[in-house]
Design an enzyme around this catalytic site. Structure first.
Site, PDB file in Angstrom:
ATOM      1  CG  ASP A  23      68.313  28.179  -4.990  1.00 57.03           C
ATOM      2  OD1 ASP A  23      68.310  27.892  -6.199  1.00 57.03           O
ATOM      3  OD2 ASP A  23      67.984  27.390  -4.094  1.00 57.03           O
ATOM      4  CG  ASP A  32      65.736  25.269  -5.970  1.00 61.00           C
ATOM      5  OD1 ASP A  32      66.097  24.779  -7.052  1.00 61.00           O
ATOM      6  OD2 ASP A  32      66.109  24.841  -4.870  1.00 61.00           O
TER       7      ASP A  32
END
Length: 668
Positions: A557, A355
């Protein structure tokens, strides 16, 4: 030489042990040292590996004296057999015989059983001195092996000494020493110079430097002042600190480390199960080779040598020791690995998905530019509208907008309605004019029927564009810059040098993602992703046969972290991400992830070295014994030496106490 290992695992559909290392823990805030020691004393009471005891030394000395008496024939009343040899072998070898009987009852094939067969055979052919020397070798090897394994466990468990049992509670201007379990979140404690910090929390007063090596692996002390986070178990060096408590005992970061290590010691990774099976197969191989040797040569001494020379304890004891040492060393580097399974998977990772916000960047962006859509629209109107809509959001971009509005002393209203669209933005309603406010990316505004002609006006590798609309009119855009973590570029280069593919997955705009990727040297980028799209990318990589590590920090996430072969959460991320992950980077330092990856690979190499080394030594040894090139005494020496060599090989991963840690432990 025992092959017994405690097993405690549970798997999900993906074959991953998803039971949290934070549940069912044995750590207690105030009396953890006492309870932990009792738990392990009881655990080790059922294990063969233990510390040096007087009974061990007495038994070894007894067998050594008896062997000397038989060699010099001090007292031999019978010509056909040696009374001293038989009695001393039976008494000295009692632990071996006892273990062999237990293994027979449990239908397990172990080295104790094969050594029992060899000793009884030696007595049967009147090789009394040989039987005693073999017993002496085995007993000495047991003690040395127990001391080695015990030292490894002690090196891990010494970390517990970092947690104080008491704290100086500050209340109404007075300081009172209280037990840790009496503290509550929000209490203010005083950490004096030279003492260990008792809680996780935030500094609310004072200035000092703190040695965080036991938590984050940082070699240099870190300066601490008001507003900065501190961790339990770290050492306050220079000044006094007042700390507002957020977590105590088992909930602290250090408590999580201890629980992860405890779970690693009590659970069994797949490679440990393989080691146990291989050890059993080696025993079968040795016995089968001995039978074949006897039928071909009819030489009892060669047959006994074949049984004796094969040793599998280097695998059986060395494998869990290597896993435990690797997890302990990773903990010292600032990585919590929640079990041996994830360590094993990490050692085979070939693809790392990352990410952006909070992972490659600090996740603390700031407003760089406010761009109105028309000259009649003020920057203040854009900021007030955006701050009103984002006032209930916890997203890092929302916090940057709120901070900018406060710095300009702009009035922020409380939204009447609030809707969060993961990966897109927010929609809020106010009661002043009834118009809804839309704040987010282009996809969200276009979904709401709002035309977006603007392009990104900022520049730099981590600039994000947040669009603001009210009613059906676009007010403008806010350019927000996030600072790249200084270690990100070096970490990406290190991963590339290790032959690992890196992929950037982000919900940010394509131009921002491309700029970040170019700066860091990441070749593959997927931008504008929703959480479910990140999940799809992870699932596709896993389906293609890659061993995937996903690194993230936010709620968005969490699904991808759970789907990856191994999920890694940044310590600065959300609780959901940390709970969904298999590994947590305490200091949110990507270089620590690289080090953890190297530790996992080194652990894998050491275990394979033990595997292949044992197979080679046993294969050559059995062949030489079968052809009469090894007598029983030399076979016993090779057996003991090879086992200890492979066990010592595993101890290379054991963490050593830092000088500061030794001082802290001694001052406890």
């Amino acid at each position: 030489m025992t092959l017994k290992v405690v097993s405690l695992t549970s798997s999900n559909a993906n074959g991953k042990d998803k039971s949290s290392a934070l549940n069912g823990a044995s750590l207690h805030s105030h009396d953890h040292d006492h309870d932990h020691g009792n738990d392990h004393d009881e655990h080790e009471g059922h294990e063969h590996h233990r510390g040096l005891e007087i009974a061990d030394l007495v038994r070894i000395a007894f067998v050594a004296v008896a062997a000397a008496a038989v060699w010099f024939k001090i007292w031999e009343p019978f010509a056909s057999f040696s009374v001293i040899g038989i009695v001393a072998t039976l008494i000295g070898g009692y632990p071996i015989f006892k273990e062999a009987v237990e293994n027979i009852l449990e239908r397990k094939m172990t080295m104790e059983l094969s050594m029992t067969i060899a000793l009884l055979a030696a007595l049967a052919i009147r090789e009394f001195f040989t039987a005693l020397v073999i017993t002496l070798f085995v007993l000495a090897a047991e003690v040395l092996e127990g001391l080695t394994v015990g030292r490894g466990r002690k090196a891990i468990r010494e970390m517990i000494d970092f947690l104080p049992r008491t704290a100086n509670l500050v209340s109404q201007g007075q300081t009172e020493e209280v037990e840790i379990e009496k503290l509550r979140a929000g209490d203010v404690v005083l950490a004096k110079p030279g003492t260990r910090i008792p809680v996780d929390g935030e500094v609310v007063g004072g200035h000092s430097f703190v040695d965080q090596a036991s938590i984050t692996g940082e070699s240099m002390p870190v300066e601490k002042s008001a507003g900065m986070a501190v961790y339990a178990g770290t050492i306050n060096q220079s000044g006094a600190l007042q700390i507002c408590t957020s977590r105590i005992g088992s909930d602290t970061t250090f408590g999580k480390i201890i629980e992860a290590v405890e779970r690693a010691e009590q659970s069994k990774a797949p490679i440990q199960k393989t080691a146990d099976r291989l050890a059993g197969y080696l025993v079968y191989f040795a016995l089968a080779a001995a039978v074949l040797t006897f039928f071909i040569t009819h030489n009892v001494r060669s047959t006994i040598s074949v049984v004796i020379v094969a040793g599998a304890c280097g695998i059986a004891a060395g494998t869990p020791l290597a896993v435990l040492g690797a997890i302990g060393r990773a903990a010292r580097q600032g990585s919590i690995i929640k079990g041996g399974l994830y360590l094993e998977i990490l050692g085979r990772v070939d693809t790392v998905l990352l990410d952006k916000t909070g992972t490659l960047t600090f996740g603390e962006p700031a407003v760089r530019q406010v761009q109105p859509a028309a000259a009649s629209i003020s920057e203040e109107l854009i900021l007030v509208s955006a701050a009103t809509a984002e006032s209930r959001s916890e997203h890092p971009l929302a916090k940057a907008i709120m901070k900018s509005a406060r710095e300009r002393n702009l009035p922020v209203l409380e939204p009447e309605t609030f809707e969060y669209r993961p990966g897109r933005g927010v929609i809020a309603g106010t009661n002043d004019d009834g118009k809804k406010i839309v704040v987010g990316n282009r996809a969200l505004l276009e979904e709401q029927g709002i035309k977006v002609p603007l392009t990104i006006n900022g520049s730099g590798p981590a600039v994000s564009e947040v669009l603001v609309a009210k009613g059906h009119s676009l007010l403008g855009s806010i350019c927000i810059a996030d600072q790249l973590r200084p270690e990100s570029a070096a970490a990406m280069r290190a991963l590339e040098s290790m032959g690992i593919e890196t992929v950037l997955l982000t919900g940010d705009a394509a131009a921002v993602a491309a700029s970040v990727a170019q700066t860091l040297g990441v070749k593959t980028v997927y931008a504008g992703l929703l959480p479910e799209q990140k999940l799809q990318h992870v699932a596709r990589c896993v389906k293609e046969g890659h061993v995937v590590a996903m690194i993230g920090d936010g709620i968005n996430d969490a699904p991808a972290l759970a789907e990856a072969s191994v999920g890694i959460a940044m310590g600065s991320g959300t609780d959901v991400a940390r709970e969904s992950a298999d590994i947590v980077l305490i200091g949110s330092d990507l270089s620590r992830f690289v080090e953890t990856l190297r530790i996992a690979r080194k652990c894998h190499r050491i275990i394979l070295q033990n595997f292949y080394g044992t197979l080679i030594v046993d294969g050559i040894g059995v062949g030489m014994a079968a052809f009469g090139l090894l007598n029983p005494l030399l076979a016993a020496f090779i057996h003991v030496t090879s086992e200890l060599t492979f066990i010592l090989n595993s101890t290379r991963l054991l963490p050593a106490l830092s000088p500061a840690a030794k001082v802290a432990a001694s001052n406890k």
